[in-house]
Design a protein around this motif. Structure first.
Motif, PDB file in Angstrom:
ATOM      1  N   GLY B 221      -1.736  -5.054   2.513  1.00 57.05           N
ATOM      2  CA  GLY B 221      -1.786  -4.983   1.047  1.00 57.05           C
ATOM      3  C   GLY B 221      -0.818  -3.990   0.441  1.00 57.05           C
ATOM      4  N   MET B 222       0.094  -3.492   1.269  1.00 51.69           N
ATOM      5  CA  MET B 222       0.992  -2.437   0.785  1.00 51.69           C
ATOM      6  C   MET B 222       1.971  -2.958  -0.262  1.00 51.69           C
ATOM      7  SD  MET B 222       3.440   0.019   3.085  1.00 51.69           S
ATOM      8  CE  MET B 222       4.987  -0.874   2.928  1.00 51.69           C
ATOM      9  N   ARG B 223       2.210  -2.129  -1.290  1.00 53.90           N
ATOM     10  CA  ARG B 223       3.210  -2.444  -2.297  1.00 53.90           C
ATOM     11  C   ARG B 223       4.302  -1.375  -2.274  1.00 53.90           C
ATOM     12  NH1 ARG B 223       1.871  -6.045  -6.018  1.00 53.90           N
ATOM     13  NH2 ARG B 223       2.470  -4.906  -7.882  1.00 53.90           N
ATOM     14  N   TYR B 224       5.319  -1.589  -3.089  1.00 55.71           N
ATOM     15  CA  TYR B 224       6.485  -0.697  -3.037  1.00 55.71           C
ATOM     16  C   TYR B 224       6.664  -0.003  -4.374  1.00 55.71           C
ATOM     17  CZ  TYR B 224       7.491  -3.064   1.324  1.00 55.71           C
ATOM     18  OH  TYR B 224       7.399  -3.559   2.596  1.00 55.71           O
ATOM     19  N   GLY B 225       7.028   1.265  -4.299  1.00 51.54           N
ATOM     20  CA  GLY B 225       7.160   2.041  -5.516  1.00 51.54           C
ATOM     21  C   GLY B 225       8.555   2.605  -5.704  1.00 51.54           C
ATOM     22  N   ALA B 226       8.814   3.024  -6.924  1.00 51.86           N
ATOM     23  CA  ALA B 226      10.047   3.743  -7.243  1.00 51.86           C
ATOM     24  C   ALA B 226       9.728   4.713  -8.374  1.00 51.86           C
ATOM     25  CB  ALA B 226      11.157   2.783  -7.661  1.00 51.86           C
ATOM     26  N   TRP B 350      -5.152   5.464  -0.223  1.00 50.61           N
ATOM     27  CA  TRP B 350      -6.383   6.147  -0.640  1.00 50.61           C
ATOM     28  C   TRP B 350      -7.598   5.480  -0.024  1.00 50.61           C
ATOM     29  CZ3 TRP B 350      -6.784  10.408  -4.005  1.00 50.61           C
ATOM     30  CH2 TRP B 350      -5.581  10.829  -4.558  1.00 50.61           C
ATOM     31  N   THR B 351      -8.576   6.320   0.356  1.00 58.63           N
ATOM     32  CA  THR B 351      -9.911   5.845   0.726  1.00 58.63           C
ATOM     33  C   THR B 351     -10.883   6.681  -0.093  1.00 58.63           C
ATOM     34  OG1 THR B 351      -9.070   5.528   2.958  1.00 58.63           O
ATOM     35  CG2 THR B 351     -11.463   5.364   2.656  1.00 58.63           C
ATOM     36  N   GLY B 352     -11.431   6.100  -1.159  1.00 65.92           N
ATOM     37  CA  GLY B 352     -12.272   6.881  -2.068  1.00 65.92           C
ATOM     38  C   GLY B 352     -11.439   7.980  -2.710  1.00 65.92           C
ATOM     39  N   THR B 353     -11.929   9.232  -2.566  1.00 71.98           N
ATOM     40  CA  THR B 353     -11.210  10.336  -3.196  1.00 71.98           C
ATOM     41  C   THR B 353     -10.220  10.993  -2.245  1.00 71.98           C
ATOM     42  OG1 THR B 353     -12.919  11.886  -2.506  1.00 71.98           O
ATOM     43  CG2 THR B 353     -13.165  10.897  -4.704  1.00 71.98           C
ATOM     44  N   ARG B 354     -10.099  10.443  -1.032  1.00 70.03           N
ATOM     45  CA  ARG B 354      -9.217  11.078  -0.048  1.00 70.03           C
ATOM     46  C   ARG B 354      -7.975  10.224   0.156  1.00 70.03           C
ATOM     47  NH1 ARG B 354     -12.627  12.623   5.166  1.00 70.03           N
ATOM     48  NH2 ARG B 354     -11.177  14.360   5.358  1.00 70.03           N
ATOM     49  N   VAL B 355      -6.871  10.915   0.368  1.00 76.49           N
ATOM     50  CA  VAL B 355      -5.606  10.204   0.510  1.00 76.49           C
ATOM     51  C   VAL B 355      -4.927  10.602   1.825  1.00 76.49           C
ATOM     52  CG1 VAL B 355      -4.273  11.945  -0.787  1.00 76.49           C
ATOM     53  CG2 VAL B 355      -3.438   9.576  -0.651  1.00 76.49           C
ATOM     54  N   THR B 356      -4.326   9.623   2.473  1.00 75.11           N
ATOM     55  CA  THR B 356      -3.482   9.876   3.645  1.00 75.11           C
ATOM     56  C   THR B 356      -2.049   9.545   3.252  1.00 75.11           C
ATOM     57  OG1 THR B 356      -5.269   9.313   5.162  1.00 75.11           O
ATOM     58  CG2 THR B 356      -3.027   9.273   6.053  1.00 75.11           C
ATOM     59  N   ALA B 403       4.053  13.207  -3.217  1.00 74.39           N
ATOM     60  CA  ALA B 403       3.252  13.203  -4.446  1.00 74.39           C
ATOM     61  C   ALA B 403       3.491  11.928  -5.243  1.00 74.39           C
ATOM     62  CB  ALA B 403       3.593  14.431  -5.291  1.00 74.39           C
ATOM     63  N   ALA B 404       4.736  11.479  -5.293  1.00 77.15           N
ATOM     64  CA  ALA B 404       5.037  10.256  -6.056  1.00 77.15           C
ATOM     65  C   ALA B 404       4.315   9.057  -5.441  1.00 77.15           C
ATOM     66  CB  ALA B 404       6.554  10.028  -6.084  1.00 77.15           C
ATOM     67  N   ALA B 405       4.357   8.949  -4.113  1.00 77.83           N
ATOM     68  CA  ALA B 405       3.679   7.830  -3.458  1.00 77.83           C
ATOM     69  C   ALA B 405       2.174   7.905  -3.692  1.00 77.83           C
ATOM     70  CB  ALA B 405       3.994   7.822  -1.959  1.00 77.83           C
ATOM     71  N   ALA B 406       1.623   9.121  -3.637  1.00 74.40           N
ATOM     72  CA  ALA B 406       0.179   9.275  -3.846  1.00 74.40           C
ATOM     73  C   ALA B 406      -0.225   8.869  -5.267  1.00 74.40           C
ATOM     74  CB  ALA B 406      -0.238  10.724  -3.565  1.00 74.40           C
ATOM     75  N   ARG B 407       0.568   9.260  -6.245  1.00 73.46           N
ATOM     76  CA  ARG B 407       0.273   8.869  -7.631  1.00 73.46           C
ATOM     77  C   ARG B 407       0.334   7.348  -7.792  1.00 73.46           C
ATOM     78  NH1 ARG B 407       0.486  12.910 -11.365  1.00 73.46           N
ATOM     79  NH2 ARG B 407       1.780  14.727 -10.915  1.00 73.46           N
ATOM     80  N   ALA B 412      -2.189   2.083  -8.430  1.00 75.45           N
ATOM     81  CA  ALA B 412      -2.110   0.667  -8.049  1.00 75.45           C
ATOM     82  C   ALA B 412      -3.366   0.194  -7.329  1.00 75.45           C
ATOM     83  CB  ALA B 412      -0.895   0.442  -7.162  1.00 75.45           C
ATOM     84  N   GLY B 413      -4.157   1.141  -6.808  1.00 74.41           N
ATOM     85  CA  GLY B 413      -5.317   0.740  -6.029  1.00 74.41           C
ATOM     86  C   GLY B 413      -4.925   0.042  -4.741  1.00 74.41           C
ATOM     87  N   ALA B 414      -3.756   0.385  -4.226  1.00 80.41           N
ATOM     88  CA  ALA B 414      -3.254  -0.229  -2.990  1.00 80.41           C
ATOM     89  C   ALA B 414      -2.338   0.773  -2.316  1.00 80.41           C
ATOM     90  CB  ALA B 414      -2.480  -1.507  -3.308  1.00 80.41           C
ATOM     91  N   PRO B 415      -2.134   0.639  -1.003  1.00 77.45           N
ATOM     92  CA  PRO B 415      -1.138   1.510  -0.364  1.00 77.45           C
ATOM     93  C   PRO B 415       0.235   1.255  -0.964  1.00 77.45           C
ATOM     94  CG  PRO B 415      -2.394   0.273   1.292  1.00 77.45           C
ATOM     95  CD  PRO B 415      -2.750  -0.300  -0.044  1.00 77.45           C
TER      96      PRO B 415
END
Lengths: 171, 732
Positions: B221-226, B350-356, B403-407, B412-415
């Protein structure tokens, strides 16, 4: 057959093969081969390094020739045969070039290595016993930012030696 | 493979409360009870001296370090240290690196601290684990404790048939042992695995393309960001019209806390959506290349305590006035770009409030802090993992892409994966600082250094102090504001300081009429450095050199981070042809050698990278904007530049290991500069030494160029390797 559809803009349908696998894409014809390999097909061995054909990280064999996949529009691929770094070794057996890179330890971060291996493979097919000057010239478009050129040169010389051995003697 | 997440990051959990076995499974876990003897400089290693090793029922060893692998070979070198003490083959060790949930806290992978700091910690904890396995075997009646031996992954009792593999010993155990920080180590003379050539057990995945770098991760389900960037550092956003980007099908635009970015189905669509954002920025005037030196000299800045150093001894002004041989000159270095082949990349899930967050960074723990601050979430909820990374060279500190990827992933509700284009990497990374060094030095009639006044502007403090015996010295440095982002670089300021120093030493030697090698020997007290220099002169055939028009040879030495280096370069520079470095001989001594082939490889690579900075690498800019933010416009060393390189290692098993990734680089540029002087008769005091004929003409356009990735409709037949011969730089 793997098929996929790109999201943006008008698309056309193109068929080609990647590592012996038939591919059919309905996609904007101006998208490049590197994106298709990495994003659509998940073949991430081919790397993005510069996007303008200057670094060689994205080198693949296109109809047998070493080619910068970031400079190839998908629209021009109809009927083409593409081999990526993942498609070189057969039945888990490393090619002489791959074997030589391992033997010599011809990488540091390894990010340029797939492009180097593919470019060297094309070189040795064209010229099985290249002189050093020929290796340098043929590989000049492939950047190793870790500066491992000396070892890569040695590995290509070694690959030529291994290729000259009968298959059963290659180790 | 990613291990499961602990309840809390172990570095932020009391050692007695860490859920080691829930994550790693049963077995034996050894951890250091405190700071290891012999390791840890200036608080750069974990305050608790943390290091831990797990032995599981399969007999596999998992060791943990906060250091990361960016191509410098630390994974194998540190694994060797563990394998040696645990008496197992290298392939049995799985080193978990740069995972902030599981690894000991670490300042970052820089400053050549992996071997001096992380290696002793891992060696001691591994030795403690081995002793604990022997204890366990004795408890289980394998034999009397004092007759048991650890050999090849098993405990054996000599003279008995009893041999029990580690795996069998620890099956069913959940034993934690505390290891004495002073745990004795195996002497290098008794090493069986370390200290000799060994193949990287993971080499096959590199040559087959299976190794997964950050930018290669593909999560379901991964998407791509910029991300949207300002046209230059420090510009303030006035307003942004997101409408055109947000209305694109499949595109989500994110605007929060001053961050603007987009998420889409492919990197191209994400970058293209960002390019469609109409942003207006407030900009202030910035100096261009014509004004930069004046600017740097008049805009002092403050830094961390390790960014400055000074030494004042005797009366250098009077000594200089009295010296019969003097040099007074300023030396300059350009901004240069690390240009790691893999651009900055991060993937967040993200999984709930935790992010990897998987991210190519040299500072995973600082990246975790950066993300916590940027997103306003607790450190404990953030796991940063550093996969294999396509090089760093000091250029990948920080957590901006993390940080940008985490935001973007949160919105997005997706990786989301975010990978910089090459142009973004040039524009939104940072550079090795531009610097100026004002130097005045004098020598007496016998060729002894008498006075040394050395002031650097904006280089930094590494290798600032001369390794020579000089009675009268005034040495200091100052930091400057910069119109371009600047930061660490492989060997930090040592390249710059050593360049100026070693060129000036040659200038003095010439004035005194003394051979440059002899001049250096005459002024050195450091016996290790004297040996290194002597060996370099022998290897390069210094005494047998015959002068020839258009050819030159040059020598330089350096002492930094505990390593001693000498480089001798030979060059050809004839009017009708480009300058060519023909040969580089580097002799390096850094104490005990753990992984000789890797050290050799680092020295060879350092020579090539240093050659680029010496001859032609330079960032060009105007009004704070980078003018050559592409690989076609920023010249890096290529195959055709490769000189003959000879790396000579001097092993000192009686001295603890210093690092090897940086110091072998620092004598290359001055050696080339000194050789070029001999070849041409003209002293060049500015790096790069050659005019950069790739410099693009000034671009008067407003607004940053859009990301170039990927250029559509290029040569459909593709371009096989091109000859770059015509693009070689020529002497100024």
């Amino acid at each position: 057959m793997t098929s996929f559809v790109g999201e943006d803009g008008p698309t056309s349908s193109i068929r080609f093969t990647v590592n012996d696998r038939p591919i059919s894409v309905a996609i904007r014809p101006d998208r490049n081969l590197l994106e298709v390999l990495r994003v659509e097909l998940g073949l991430t061995g081919t790397k993005y390094g510069c996007g303008e054909g200057e670094c060689g990280s994205c080198t693949v064999l296109l109809n047998g020739r070493a080619t910068r996949s970031c400079q190839v529009a998908v629209g021009d691929l109809a009927g083409a045969t593409v081999v990526t770094v993942e498609g070189l070794a057969r039945d888990g057996r490393l090619t002489p070039v791959q074997q030589a890179f391992v033997e010599v330890g011809a990488f540091q971060c390894g990010f340029c290595t797939p492009g180097m291996v593919v470019a060297a493979t094309a070189l040795l097919r064209r010229s099985p016993h290249p002189a050093d000057a020929e290796i340098r010239a043929a590989m000049d478009g492939n950047v190793c930012r870790c500066g491992g050129y000396g070892r890569i040169l040695r590995a290509i010389r070694r690959a030529a030696e291994i290729s000259a051995l009968p298959p059963e003697a290659r180790g | 493979m990613t291990l499961p997440r602990p309840r809390r990051p172990w570095d932020r959990t009391d050692p007695a409360r860490r859920d080691y076995f829930e994550v790693l499974g049963e077995g034996l876990l050894a951890q250091l009870a405190g700071r290891p003897a012999g390791g840890g400089a200036r608080g750069w290693s974990p305050p608790s001296g943390g290091a831990w090793v797990h032995v599981g029922p399969s007999g596999g060893i998992r060791a943990f370090t906060g250091k990361v692998e960016v191509g410098q070979g630390t994974r194998v070198a540190l694994s060797l240290a563990v394998a040696e003490e645990l008496r197992v083959p290298l392939a049995r060790v799985d080193l978990v690196m740069g995972d902030t949930d599981l690894c000991p806290w670490d300042m970052g992978t820089f400053g050549s601290r992996s071997m001096p700091d992380a290696a002793p910690a891992l060696q001691r904890v591994a030795a403690g684990a081995r002793e604990a396995l022997l204890d366990l075997a004795a408890d289980k009646g394998i034999g009397p404790r004092d007759r048991l031996e650890a050999v090849d992954g098993a405990v054996t009792a000599p003279g008995r048939s009893g041999t029990v593999a580690y795996g069998a010993l620890v099956t069913g155990e959940r034993r934690i042992v505390a290891v004495d920080p002073a745990q004795p180590l195996t002497a290098a003379s008794g090493w069986r695995v370390a200290g000799r050539p060994i193949a990287d057990p993971r080499a096959e995945e590199v040559v087959t393309g299976r190794r997964t770098y950050t930018s290669d991760l593909r999560l379901p389900g991964m998407r791509y960001g910029a991300a949207l960037h300002p046209p230059r550092m420090g510009s303030r956003l006035i307003r942004a019209d997101l409408g055109a980007a947000a209305s694109r099908p499949g595109v989500q635009v994110v605007h929060e806390d001053g961050f603007i970015g987009a998420v889409a189905a492919s990197p191209r669509e994400a970058h293209s959506a960002v390019a469609a954002i109409r942003a207006v920025w407030e900009e202030t005037p910035e100096p261009g290349e014509a004004e930069i030196e004046t600017f740097l000299r008049h805009h002092p800045a403050s830094g961390d305590d390790w960014d400055t150093a000074e030494r004042h001894e005797g009366d250098p002004v009077s000594a200089l006035a009295a010296a019969p041989f003097t040099v007074q000159a300023s030396y300059r270095t350009a901004y240069i770009a690390h240009t790691p082949l893999e651009t900055r990349a991060a993937v967040a899930e993200w999984t709930g409030t935790r992010v990897t967050i998987w991210v190519g960074t040299q500072t995973p723990f600082r990246a975790r802090e950066y993300v916590a601050t940027a997103l306003g979430i607790p450190l404990e909820d953030i796991r940063v993992i550093v996969p294999y990374t396509g090089a760093g060279f000091g250029g990948k500190h920080g957590g901006d892409v993390a940080a940008a990827a985490a935001r973007l992933a949160r919105a997005a509700g997706a990786p989301v994966e975010l990978t910089y284009s090459r142009e973004e990497e040039f524009r939104w990374g940072y550079f090795r600082p531009m610097a100026i060094i004002d130097l005045k030095a004098g020598a007496d009639r016998d060729g002894h250094l008498a006075a040394w006044i050395f002031h650097n502007v904006n280089a930094g403090a590494a290798a600032l102090l001369p390794p020579y015996r000089i009675p009268h010295q005034a040495v200091d440095n100052e930091l400057s504001e910069s119109p371009l982002a600047q930061g660490p670089y492989r060997s930090l300021a040592a390249n710059t300081n050593n360049f100026a120093r070693e060129c000036a030493i040659d200038e003095l030697a010439e004035r005194a009429g003394i051979d440059p090698v002899e001049f250096r020997q005459r002024n050195l007290d450091d016996e290790r450095l004297r040996v290194v220099l002597r060996r370099a002169a022998e290897t390069a055939g210094w005494a047998d050199w015959h002068r020839e028009a258009g050819r030159g040879r040059g020598v330089a030495i350096g002492l930094e981070k505990g390593g001693r280096v000498a480089t001798i370069a030979t060059v050809t520079a004839r009017d009708d042809r480009p300058v060519r470095v023909d040969r580089i001989v580097t002799v390096y001594e850094a104490g005990t050698i753990v992984h000789p082939e890797n050290l050799r490889s680092q020295i060879e690579g350092a020579a090539v990278q240093a050659l680029g900075g010496a001859l032609f690498e330079a960032i060009h800019f105007d009004q704070g904007r980078i003018r050559n933010a592409r690989l076609s416009e920023y010249r890096v060393p290529r195959f055709s530049d490769l000189p003959e390189i000879e790396a000579v290692l001097l092993d000192r098993p009686d001295i603890p290991s210093a690092g090897g990734g940086e110091t072998p680089m620092i004598a290359v540029a001055p050696a080339i500069a000194n050789a070029l002087y001999e070849a041409t008769g003209r002293r060049r005091r500015t790096l790069p030494l050659l005019e950069d004929d790739l410099m693009p003409p000034p671009t008067p356009t407003a607004g940053a160029r859009r990301p170039t990735r990927p250029r559509a409709g290029g040569s459909s037949r593709g371009s096989p390797a091109r000859s770059r011969g015509t693009r070689r730089a020529s002497p100024r």
